[in-house]
Motif scaffolding. Sequence first.
Motif, PDB file in Angstrom:
ATOM      1  N   HIS A  44      36.064  31.675  42.862  1.00 37.06           N
ATOM      2  CA  HIS A  44      37.152  32.561  43.264  1.00 37.06           C
ATOM      3  C   HIS A  44      38.435  32.085  42.601  1.00 37.06           C
ATOM      4  O   HIS A  44      38.774  30.910  42.638  1.00 37.06           O
ATOM      5  CB  HIS A  44      37.285  32.585  44.790  1.00 37.06           C
ATOM      6  N   ILE A  98      40.107  36.928  39.227  1.00 38.16           N
ATOM      7  CA  ILE A  98      38.990  37.752  39.707  1.00 38.16           C
ATOM      8  C   ILE A  98      39.510  38.878  40.589  1.00 38.16           C
ATOM      9  O   ILE A  98      39.061  40.021  40.492  1.00 38.16           O
ATOM     10  CB  ILE A  98      37.951  36.891  40.461  1.00 38.16           C
ATOM     11  N   LEU A  99      40.459  38.557  41.444  1.00 34.67           N
ATOM     12  CA  LEU A  99      41.037  39.603  42.295  1.00 34.67           C
ATOM     13  C   LEU A  99      41.734  40.661  41.450  1.00 34.67           C
ATOM     14  O   LEU A  99      41.598  41.858  41.715  1.00 34.67           O
ATOM     15  CB  LEU A  99      42.010  38.984  43.300  1.00 34.67           C
ATOM     16  N   TYR A 110      40.964  41.446  38.362  1.00 36.30           N
ATOM     17  CA  TYR A 110      39.871  42.179  37.718  1.00 36.30           C
ATOM     18  C   TYR A 110      39.330  43.251  38.661  1.00 36.30           C
ATOM     19  O   TYR A 110      39.156  44.412  38.273  1.00 36.30           O
ATOM     20  CB  TYR A 110      38.780  41.188  37.323  1.00 36.30           C
ATOM     21  N   LEU A 111      39.059  42.855  39.898  1.00 40.01           N
ATOM     22  CA  LEU A 111      38.537  43.807  40.885  1.00 40.01           C
ATOM     23  C   LEU A 111      39.519  44.936  41.158  1.00 40.01           C
ATOM     24  O   LEU A 111      39.122  46.089  41.346  1.00 40.01           O
ATOM     25  CB  LEU A 111      38.191  43.086  42.185  1.00 40.01           C
ATOM     26  N   GLU A 112      40.786  44.632  41.164  1.00 44.61           N
ATOM     27  CA  GLU A 112      41.812  45.661  41.402  1.00 44.61           C
ATOM     28  C   GLU A 112      41.909  46.638  40.236  1.00 44.61           C
ATOM     29  O   GLU A 112      42.260  47.803  40.436  1.00 44.61           O
ATOM     30  CB  GLU A 112      43.172  44.996  41.635  1.00 44.61           C
ATOM     31  N   GLN A 159      38.091  49.712  38.427  1.00 38.05           N
ATOM     32  CA  GLN A 159      37.764  51.119  38.683  1.00 38.05           C
ATOM     33  C   GLN A 159      38.518  52.061  37.750  1.00 38.05           C
ATOM     34  O   GLN A 159      37.956  53.049  37.275  1.00 38.05           O
ATOM     35  CB  GLN A 159      38.029  51.491  40.146  1.00 38.05           C
ATOM     36  N   HIS A 163      27.202  46.043  44.236  1.00 37.42           N
ATOM     37  CA  HIS A 163      28.325  45.159  43.904  1.00 37.42           C
ATOM     38  C   HIS A 163      28.262  43.895  44.749  1.00 37.42           C
ATOM     39  O   HIS A 163      28.848  43.828  45.825  1.00 37.42           O
ATOM     40  CB  HIS A 163      29.653  45.879  44.100  1.00 37.42           C
ATOM     41  N   VAL A 191      25.526  43.128  39.939  1.00 44.09           N
ATOM     42  CA  VAL A 191      26.379  44.308  39.919  1.00 44.09           C
ATOM     43  C   VAL A 191      25.627  45.366  39.123  1.00 44.09           C
ATOM     44  O   VAL A 191      25.069  45.068  38.064  1.00 44.09           O
ATOM     45  CB  VAL A 191      27.742  44.009  39.251  1.00 44.09           C
ATOM     46  N   ARG A 237      37.338  38.205  34.286  1.00 42.01           N
ATOM     47  CA  ARG A 237      36.051  37.871  34.914  1.00 42.01           C
ATOM     48  C   ARG A 237      35.319  36.789  34.146  1.00 42.01           C
ATOM     49  O   ARG A 237      34.908  35.782  34.703  1.00 42.01           O
ATOM     50  CB  ARG A 237      35.151  39.108  35.031  1.00 42.01           C
TER      51      ARG A 237
END
Length: 117
Positions: A14, A18-19, A21-23, A26, A39, A55, A81
């Motif tokens: 973590h 990474i956060l 990237y996730l945000e 999409q 996921h 994933v 990532r």
Amino acid sequence: MSAYGFAHLRNRRHHPDILEYLERIQATLDPFHGRFVIHGPPTEVVEGSWPGSMVLIEFPDLAEARAWYESPAYQEILRLRSDHIEGDVVLVEGVGPDYDPGVRAAKLRAEAVRRRR
């Protein structure tokens, strides 16, 4: 024919990247009609072992999957990532609703017979 981006991710760490990237991911998928099917955890291993998580992203076809992965928008966030999570990523075409593994077996059997001649 639907296609998929599949990732087997291991040694997840973590990290704030990474956060981010996730945000942001999409927004990179939307122009290519990509959607998450799987996921991450939990995973129920019923045979063998499975270190890590998975994933699965669905696309309308392989061309859209490739275009997404190669897009400037995705390439811009990819290192967020890949710098922090080890893994393998593949793009693969799915099978249609009429797919019959018995037909595939027959083709493979006939091919093996031809090679023996």
